[in-house]
Design a protein around this motif. Sequence first.
Motif, PDB file in Angstrom:
ATOM      1  N   ALA A 152       0.922  -1.234  -0.217  1.00 56.96           N
ATOM      2  CA  ALA A 152      -0.079  -0.220   0.338  1.00 56.96           C
ATOM      3  C   ALA A 152       0.995   1.323  -0.023  1.00 56.96           C
ATOM      4  O   ALA A 152       0.491   2.308  -0.553  1.00 56.96           O
ATOM      5  CB  ALA A 152      -0.911   0.096   1.199  1.00 56.96           C
ATOM      6  N   ARG A 153       1.700   1.241   0.814  1.00 55.27           N
ATOM      7  CA  ARG A 153       2.973   2.356   0.791  1.00 55.27           C
ATOM      8  C   ARG A 153       3.392   2.709  -0.655  1.00 55.27           C
ATOM      9  O   ARG A 153       3.650   3.693  -1.170  1.00 55.27           O
ATOM     10  CB  ARG A 153       3.836   2.058   1.775  1.00 55.27           C
ATOM     11  CG  ARG A 153       5.068   3.083   1.797  1.00 55.27           C
ATOM     12  CD  ARG A 153       6.250   2.712   1.633  1.00 55.27           C
ATOM     13  NE  ARG A 153       7.233   3.537   1.592  1.00 55.27           N
ATOM     14  CZ  ARG A 153       8.681   3.575   1.441  1.00 55.27           C
ATOM     15  NH1 ARG A 153       9.009   2.220   1.244  1.00 55.27           N
ATOM     16  NH2 ARG A 153       9.664   4.705   1.683  1.00 55.27           N
ATOM     17  N   LEU A 156       1.070   4.322  -2.715  1.00 57.04           N
ATOM     18  CA  LEU A 156       1.091   5.680  -2.370  1.00 57.04           C
ATOM     19  C   LEU A 156       2.025   6.792  -2.504  1.00 57.04           C
ATOM     20  O   LEU A 156       2.421   7.827  -2.303  1.00 57.04           O
ATOM     21  CB  LEU A 156       0.561   5.951  -0.912  1.00 57.04           C
ATOM     22  CG  LEU A 156      -0.963   5.322  -0.588  1.00 57.04           C
ATOM     23  CD1 LEU A 156      -1.187   5.372   0.607  1.00 57.04           C
ATOM     24  CD2 LEU A 156      -1.916   6.181  -1.712  1.00 57.04           C
ATOM     25  N   SER A 157       3.374   6.119  -2.900  1.00 58.64           N
ATOM     26  CA  SER A 157       4.472   6.535  -2.979  1.00 58.64           C
ATOM     27  C   SER A 157       4.707   7.961  -3.856  1.00 58.64           C
ATOM     28  O   SER A 157       5.413   8.924  -3.534  1.00 58.64           O
ATOM     29  CB  SER A 157       5.810   5.805  -3.456  1.00 58.64           C
ATOM     30  OG  SER A 157       5.475   4.924  -5.055  1.00 58.64           O
ATOM     31  N   PHE A 159       2.723  10.223  -4.107  1.00 55.92           N
ATOM     32  CA  PHE A 159       2.126  11.402  -3.136  1.00 55.92           C
ATOM     33  C   PHE A 159       3.092  12.160  -2.318  1.00 55.92           C
ATOM     34  O   PHE A 159       2.896  13.034  -1.694  1.00 55.92           O
ATOM     35  CB  PHE A 159       0.980  10.910  -2.171  1.00 55.92           C
ATOM     36  CG  PHE A 159      -0.347  10.554  -3.092  1.00 55.92           C
ATOM     37  CD1 PHE A 159      -0.857  11.497  -3.838  1.00 55.92           C
ATOM     38  CD2 PHE A 159      -0.756   9.519  -3.279  1.00 55.92           C
ATOM     39  CE1 PHE A 159      -2.006  11.266  -4.406  1.00 55.92           C
ATOM     40  CE2 PHE A 159      -1.765   8.914  -3.825  1.00 55.92           C
ATOM     41  CZ  PHE A 159      -2.323   9.734  -4.619  1.00 55.92           C
ATOM     42  N   TYR A 168      -0.811  15.298   6.501  1.00 52.53           N
ATOM     43  CA  TYR A 168      -1.046  14.350   5.476  1.00 52.53           C
ATOM     44  C   TYR A 168      -0.583  12.958   5.699  1.00 52.53           C
ATOM     45  O   TYR A 168      -1.145  11.842   5.166  1.00 52.53           O
ATOM     46  CB  TYR A 168      -0.104  15.020   4.268  1.00 52.53           C
ATOM     47  CG  TYR A 168      -0.889  16.049   3.726  1.00 52.53           C
ATOM     48  CD1 TYR A 168      -1.667  15.864   2.188  1.00 52.53           C
ATOM     49  CD2 TYR A 168      -0.244  17.341   4.160  1.00 52.53           C
ATOM     50  CE1 TYR A 168      -2.064  16.973   1.568  1.00 52.53           C
ATOM     51  CE2 TYR A 168      -0.971  18.502   3.407  1.00 52.53           C
ATOM     52  CZ  TYR A 168      -1.865  18.410   2.120  1.00 52.53           C
ATOM     53  OH  TYR A 168      -2.179  19.586   1.482  1.00 52.53           O
ATOM     54  N   ALA A 172      -2.858   9.409   5.185  1.00 58.57           N
ATOM     55  CA  ALA A 172      -2.055   8.324   4.564  1.00 58.57           C
ATOM     56  C   ALA A 172      -2.078   7.091   5.181  1.00 58.57           C
ATOM     57  O   ALA A 172      -2.560   5.956   4.920  1.00 58.57           O
ATOM     58  CB  ALA A 172      -0.662   9.114   4.149  1.00 58.57           C
ATOM     59  N   ARG A 175      -5.440   5.775   5.693  1.00 58.78           N
ATOM     60  CA  ARG A 175      -6.000   5.077   4.218  1.00 58.78           C
ATOM     61  C   ARG A 175      -5.457   3.732   4.236  1.00 58.78           C
ATOM     62  O   ARG A 175      -6.008   2.796   3.752  1.00 58.78           O
ATOM     63  CB  ARG A 175      -5.699   6.140   3.030  1.00 58.78           C
ATOM     64  CG  ARG A 175      -5.995   5.408   1.802  1.00 58.78           C
ATOM     65  CD  ARG A 175      -5.986   6.527   0.771  1.00 58.78           C
ATOM     66  NE  ARG A 175      -6.372   5.985  -0.656  1.00 58.78           N
ATOM     67  CZ  ARG A 175      -6.594   6.547  -1.796  1.00 58.78           C
ATOM     68  NH1 ARG A 175      -6.031   7.837  -1.794  1.00 58.78           N
ATOM     69  NH2 ARG A 175      -7.252   6.045  -2.701  1.00 58.78           N
ATOM     70  N   VAL A 176      -4.032   3.470   4.591  1.00 56.76           N
ATOM     71  CA  VAL A 176      -3.626   2.161   4.365  1.00 56.76           C
ATOM     72  C   VAL A 176      -4.279   1.149   5.267  1.00 56.76           C
ATOM     73  O   VAL A 176      -4.541   0.028   5.031  1.00 56.76           O
ATOM     74  CB  VAL A 176      -2.101   2.179   4.971  1.00 56.76           C
ATOM     75  CG1 VAL A 176      -1.311   0.784   4.865  1.00 56.76           C
ATOM     76  CG2 VAL A 176      -1.388   2.863   3.824  1.00 56.76           C
ATOM     77  N   TRP A 219     -10.220  12.448  -0.218  1.00 58.30           N
ATOM     78  CA  TRP A 219      -9.174  12.191  -0.902  1.00 58.30           C
ATOM     79  C   TRP A 219      -9.547  11.288  -2.095  1.00 58.30           C
ATOM     80  O   TRP A 219      -9.258  11.446  -3.209  1.00 58.30           O
ATOM     81  CB  TRP A 219      -7.950  11.635  -0.112  1.00 58.30           C
ATOM     82  CG  TRP A 219      -6.782  11.344  -0.951  1.00 58.30           C
ATOM     83  CD1 TRP A 219      -6.377  11.365  -2.125  1.00 58.30           C
ATOM     84  CD2 TRP A 219      -5.685  10.850  -0.135  1.00 58.30           C
ATOM     85  NE1 TRP A 219      -5.199  11.050  -2.448  1.00 58.30           N
ATOM     86  CE2 TRP A 219      -4.411  10.499  -1.269  1.00 58.30           C
ATOM     87  CE3 TRP A 219      -5.212  10.447   1.133  1.00 58.30           C
ATOM     88  CZ2 TRP A 219      -3.458  10.035  -0.710  1.00 58.30           C
ATOM     89  CZ3 TRP A 219      -4.102   9.615   1.433  1.00 58.30           C
ATOM     90  CH2 TRP A 219      -2.995   9.372   0.638  1.00 58.30           C
ATOM     91  N   ARG A 220     -10.406  10.174  -1.450  1.00 57.64           N
ATOM     92  CA  ARG A 220     -10.419   9.269  -2.836  1.00 57.64           C
ATOM     93  C   ARG A 220     -11.435   9.832  -3.688  1.00 57.64           C
ATOM     94  O   ARG A 220     -11.256   9.455  -4.955  1.00 57.64           O
ATOM     95  CB  ARG A 220     -11.217   7.947  -2.001  1.00 57.64           C
ATOM     96  CG  ARG A 220     -10.323   7.033  -1.199  1.00 57.64           C
ATOM     97  CD  ARG A 220     -11.217   5.988  -0.396  1.00 57.64           C
ATOM     98  NE  ARG A 220     -10.349   5.113  -0.011  1.00 57.64           N
ATOM     99  CZ  ARG A 220     -10.914   4.036   1.033  1.00 57.64           C
ATOM    100  NH1 ARG A 220     -11.839   4.151   1.401  1.00 57.64           N
ATOM    101  NH2 ARG A 220     -10.018   3.333   1.581  1.00 57.64           N
ATOM    102  N   GLU A 223      -9.518  11.802  -6.083  1.00 58.25           N
ATOM    103  CA  GLU A 223      -8.741  10.888  -7.271  1.00 58.25           C
ATOM    104  C   GLU A 223      -9.636  10.456  -8.161  1.00 58.25           C
ATOM    105  O   GLU A 223      -9.694  10.436  -9.417  1.00 58.25           O
ATOM    106  CB  GLU A 223      -8.079   9.792  -6.494  1.00 58.25           C
ATOM    107  CG  GLU A 223      -6.725  10.018  -5.617  1.00 58.25           C
ATOM    108  CD  GLU A 223      -6.387   8.757  -5.233  1.00 58.25           C
ATOM    109  OE1 GLU A 223      -6.834   7.718  -5.211  1.00 58.25           O
ATOM    110  OE2 GLU A 223      -5.207   8.711  -4.890  1.00 58.25           O
TER     111      GLU A 223
END
Length: 233
Positions: A152-153, A156-157, A159, A168, A172, A175-176, A219-220, A223
Motif C-alpha cells: 500500500a505504501r 501511495l509513493s 504522493f 497528510y 495516508a 488510508r492504508v 481524497w478518494r 482521485e
Amino acid sequence: MTVVLALRCADGLVLAADSQITEPDRGLTYPAQKLHGLGKHAAWAGSGSRAVLYDLEQMFDAQPETIVEASDVGRALQARVVPVLQHHYENFIEDVPGQKTSGATPATYVLAAGYSDDKPFIVDLDPHGLIGHYEDIGFQAIGSGAPMAQQARALLSNFRMNQRPVEYGVIAALRVLHALDETSPTVGGPMDICRITPDGADHLSPDDIDEAGAQVRRWRDLERETLDRLFES
C-alpha cells in the motif's frame, strides 16, 4: 493479524495500528490497545505474543524517558526487550500434553517512533533482538499485515508524504489501515494513530480519527474525479 506502521513526514512522524487481536486456536477475536506512549515525544507498538507485550508495556511505562533520551534509542530498547524475550523463550512449553499444536510462539516485534534530542527515529526490534533503523527510509511496518502495508505504501509513493506536513501522514496511514481492513478479515478497528512532532506526541481521539476518515474519503473522491477527466480533450 496485526499491522503497525510508522511514517515520516516533512515535519513529524505518524505511528498507527489496528486494534484487532485474533487467536485462531481459541476461535477468539477481540479489540485490544496496541499503540502506547513512550514518554512525551515518542510512541511504540508491538506484534506477537500478548504475554511478552504485556511485560514490555509495564517496563516501558516505568522508564520511558530513559529510553527516548538515550544516545542510541535502538540499543536502549534492545537492552530492555531482549531479556524479556529470552525469559519467555526459555519458559515456553511448545508441546502441551492433550492439546493440539496451536502454533503459538513468544516471537514478538516492537516498533517505536519519536524524537530523541530533537532528531526523529523509527526503530524496530525483531524476535531475534536485532535492531532496524528506518528514519532515513521513512517507513516501516510490522505484524502479519506488514507485507500488505508495504504494498500500500508503494502505491501511495507518488504522493511523496515525506515532503508533506504530518497532517497528510495521518490520513495516508489511516488510508492504508482502511485498505487492509477491507481486504483482511483479521485487521480491524477502531484504528489507533499517534501524531508525533518535536513538540510532543499527540494520540488522536476517536473524534480526531473520524475527522481524518472524512478526509480520506474526500481524497478518494478527488482521485475519482481526476480519473474521470483523464481522457477529456
